[in-house]
Design a protein around this motif. Structure first.
Motif, PDB file in Angstrom:
ATOM      1  N   PRO A 195      -7.772 -28.392  47.206  1.00  0.00           N
ATOM      2  CA  PRO A 195      -7.676 -27.223  46.527  1.00  0.00           C
ATOM      3  C   PRO A 195      -7.397 -27.271  44.991  1.00  0.00           C
ATOM      4  CG  PRO A 195      -5.648 -27.650  47.803  1.00  0.00           C
ATOM      5  CD  PRO A 195      -6.568 -28.820  48.053  1.00  0.00           C
ATOM      6  N   LEU A 196      -7.733 -26.255  44.259  1.00  0.00           N
ATOM      7  CA  LEU A 196      -7.366 -26.207  42.777  1.00  0.00           C
ATOM      8  C   LEU A 196      -6.040 -25.574  42.615  1.00  0.00           C
ATOM      9  CD1 LEU A 196      -8.481 -26.054  39.807  1.00  0.00           C
ATOM     10  CD2 LEU A 196      -9.065 -23.671  40.026  1.00  0.00           C
ATOM     11  N   THR A 197      -5.029 -26.021  41.559  1.00  0.00           N
ATOM     12  CA  THR A 197      -3.883 -25.660  41.815  1.00  0.00           C
ATOM     13  C   THR A 197      -3.638 -25.152  40.537  1.00  0.00           C
ATOM     14  OG1 THR A 197      -2.945 -27.883  40.941  1.00  0.00           O
ATOM     15  CG2 THR A 197      -2.964 -27.644  43.318  1.00  0.00           C
ATOM     16  N   PHE A 198      -2.249 -24.289  40.404  1.00  0.00           N
ATOM     17  CA  PHE A 198      -1.972 -23.944  39.039  1.00  0.00           C
ATOM     18  C   PHE A 198      -0.277 -23.930  39.063  1.00  0.00           C
ATOM     19  CE2 PHE A 198      -1.272 -20.210  36.307  1.00  0.00           C
ATOM     20  CZ  PHE A 198      -2.255 -20.310  35.342  1.00  0.00           C
ATOM     21  N   PHE A 199       0.083 -24.424  37.929  1.00  0.00           N
ATOM     22  CA  PHE A 199       1.493 -24.773  37.783  1.00  0.00           C
ATOM     23  C   PHE A 199       1.771 -24.707  36.386  1.00  0.00           C
ATOM     24  CE2 PHE A 199       5.081 -27.994  36.837  1.00  0.00           C
ATOM     25  CZ  PHE A 199       5.900 -27.273  37.667  1.00  0.00           C
ATOM     26  N   GLU A 200       2.752 -23.803  35.874  1.00  0.00           N
ATOM     27  CA  GLU A 200       3.160 -23.787  34.504  1.00  0.00           C
ATOM     28  C   GLU A 200       2.069 -23.198  33.517  1.00  0.00           C
ATOM     29  OE1 GLU A 200       5.515 -27.283  33.200  1.00  0.00           O
ATOM     30  OE2 GLU A 200       7.101 -26.547  34.026  1.00  0.00           O
ATOM     31  N   GLY A 201       1.341 -22.471  34.226  1.00  0.00           N
ATOM     32  CA  GLY A 201       0.254 -21.675  33.551  1.00  0.00           C
ATOM     33  C   GLY A 201      -0.830 -22.820  33.171  1.00  0.00           C
ATOM     34  N   LYS A 202      -0.883 -23.808  33.946  1.00  0.00           N
ATOM     35  CA  LYS A 202      -2.213 -24.725  33.747  1.00  0.00           C
ATOM     36  C   LYS A 202      -2.918 -25.092  35.081  1.00  0.00           C
ATOM     37  CE  LYS A 202       0.060 -27.211  29.553  1.00  0.00           C
ATOM     38  NZ  LYS A 202       1.245 -26.754  29.820  1.00  0.00           N
ATOM     39  N   TYR A 203      -4.254 -25.270  35.175  1.00  0.00           N
ATOM     40  CA  TYR A 203      -4.755 -25.874  36.412  1.00  0.00           C
ATOM     41  C   TYR A 203      -4.336 -27.275  36.584  1.00  0.00           C
ATOM     42  CZ  TYR A 203      -7.745 -21.590  35.933  1.00  0.00           C
ATOM     43  OH  TYR A 203      -8.480 -20.369  35.887  1.00  0.00           O
ATOM     44  N   GLY A 204      -4.455 -27.506  37.853  1.00  0.00           N
ATOM     45  CA  GLY A 204      -4.199 -28.973  38.353  1.00  0.00           C
ATOM     46  C   GLY A 204      -4.769 -29.451  39.596  1.00  0.00           C
ATOM     47  N   LYS A 205      -4.644 -30.615  39.906  1.00  0.00           N
ATOM     48  CA  LYS A 205      -5.425 -31.184  41.051  1.00  0.00           C
ATOM     49  C   LYS A 205      -4.409 -31.865  41.905  1.00  0.00           C
ATOM     50  CE  LYS A 205      -9.666 -31.919  38.820  1.00  0.00           C
ATOM     51  NZ  LYS A 205     -10.603 -32.802  38.415  1.00  0.00           N
ATOM     52  N   ILE A 206      -4.444 -31.991  43.096  1.00  0.00           N
ATOM     53  CA  ILE A 206      -3.827 -32.858  44.266  1.00  0.00           C
ATOM     54  C   ILE A 206      -4.217 -34.104  43.999  1.00  0.00           C
ATOM     55  CG2 ILE A 206      -3.219 -33.156  46.486  1.00  0.00           C
ATOM     56  CD1 ILE A 206      -2.925 -30.166  46.888  1.00  0.00           C
ATOM     57  N   VAL A 207      -3.335 -35.131  43.759  1.00  0.00           N
ATOM     58  CA  VAL A 207      -3.688 -36.506  43.403  1.00  0.00           C
ATOM     59  C   VAL A 207      -3.678 -37.195  44.730  1.00  0.00           C
ATOM     60  CG1 VAL A 207      -3.152 -38.675  41.904  1.00  0.00           C
ATOM     61  CG2 VAL A 207      -2.723 -36.532  41.054  1.00  0.00           C
ATOM     62  N   ASP A 208      -2.657 -37.030  45.642  1.00  0.00           N
ATOM     63  CA  ASP A 208      -2.417 -37.923  46.929  1.00  0.00           C
ATOM     64  C   ASP A 208      -2.338 -37.272  47.894  1.00  0.00           C
ATOM     65  OD1 ASP A 208      -2.017 -39.988  48.652  1.00  0.00           O
ATOM     66  OD2 ASP A 208      -0.263 -40.683  47.576  1.00  0.00           O
ATOM     67  N   ARG A 209      -3.441 -36.964  49.046  1.00  0.00           N
ATOM     68  CA  ARG A 209      -3.079 -36.133  49.989  1.00  0.00           C
ATOM     69  C   ARG A 209      -2.388 -36.764  50.999  1.00  0.00           C
ATOM     70  NH1 ARG A 209      -8.637 -33.159  51.060  1.00  0.00           N
ATOM     71  NH2 ARG A 209      -7.369 -32.345  52.679  1.00  0.00           N
ATOM     72  N   GLN A 210      -1.819 -37.860  50.872  1.00  0.00           N
ATOM     73  CA  GLN A 210      -1.180 -38.522  52.120  1.00  0.00           C
ATOM     74  C   GLN A 210       0.110 -38.002  52.387  1.00  0.00           C
ATOM     75  OE1 GLN A 210      -1.018 -42.762  50.978  1.00  0.00           O
ATOM     76  NE2 GLN A 210      -3.045 -42.993  52.311  1.00  0.00           N
ATOM     77  N   LEU A 211       0.576 -37.692  53.472  1.00  0.00           N
ATOM     78  CA  LEU A 211       1.872 -37.379  53.775  1.00  0.00           C
ATOM     79  C   LEU A 211       2.883 -38.570  54.021  1.00  0.00           C
ATOM     80  CD1 LEU A 211       0.975 -34.254  55.799  1.00  0.00           C
ATOM     81  CD2 LEU A 211       1.656 -34.117  53.493  1.00  0.00           C
ATOM     82  N   THR A 212       4.035 -38.492  53.606  1.00  0.00           N
ATOM     83  CA  THR A 212       4.861 -39.570  53.833  1.00  0.00           C
ATOM     84  C   THR A 212       5.948 -39.249  54.644  1.00  0.00           C
ATOM     85  OG1 THR A 212       6.162 -39.132  51.870  1.00  0.00           O
ATOM     86  CG2 THR A 212       4.384 -40.632  51.644  1.00  0.00           C
TER      87      THR A 212
END
Length: 157
Positions: free
Chosen positions: A140-157
């Motif tokens: 997914p495309l993400t949004f945080f603090e007024g900026k677009y972002g990306k999920i870097v690591d999809r691994q769950l720990t």
């Protein structure tokens, strides 16, 4: 409290990015939004929040239908187009599901008919009853603090 403090606090909540679409008088319309959530499994309901000044408010009120299109990380330009951040004239590319325009290649297209609505402050909350869903693989495309972002690591720990 002032508006900026409230907006800054809300910006601390990382969200996905959606484009809300509908059709009125044969013309497709869309707007970028991150105010979206699931509400109920039985019946299957979701909610979107549309500002009182948004053109989309009247369009959904009149059409009685909308789609929530959850954007993939490579669709930042799509988000910017529907947020009015791209000023040059561009045509959006839509698919159709149950006669509702949807964003091509989104991670999910969720087609709804308006189940109910509630005015809340300067927004209207539309509760939509889900009619159809199309899913695709991706990040997914993400949004945080007024900026677009990306999920870097999809691994769950």
């Amino acid at each position: 409290m002032d508006d900026r403090l409230f907006r800054n606090a809300m910006g601390k909540f990382a969200t996905g990015v959606t484009v809300i679409t509908t059709e009125l008088d044969g013309e497709a319309h869309g707007m970028t939004a991150n105010a979206f959530m699931s509400v109920s499994l039985n019946p299957k309901l979701v909610v979107i929040s549309i500002g009182e000044k948004a053109k989309m408010l009247d369009k959904i009120n009149e059409s009685g239908t909308f789609a929530v299109n959850i954007l993939a990380e490579e669709q930042q330009e799509v988000s910017m187009l529907f947020a009015g951040q791209i000023k040059e004239k561009r045509e959006a590319d839509f698919d159709r599901i149950q006669d509702v325009p949807v964003v091509k290649d989104a991670l999910a297209n969720i087609v709804c008919k308006v189940y109910s609505k509630q005015v809340a402050g300067d927004h209207t909350l539309f509760i939509g009853e889900v009619q159809d869903i199309i899913l695709r693989e991706g990040t997914p495309l993400t949004f945080f603090e007024g900026k677009y972002g990306k999920i870097v690591d999809r691994q769950l720990t």
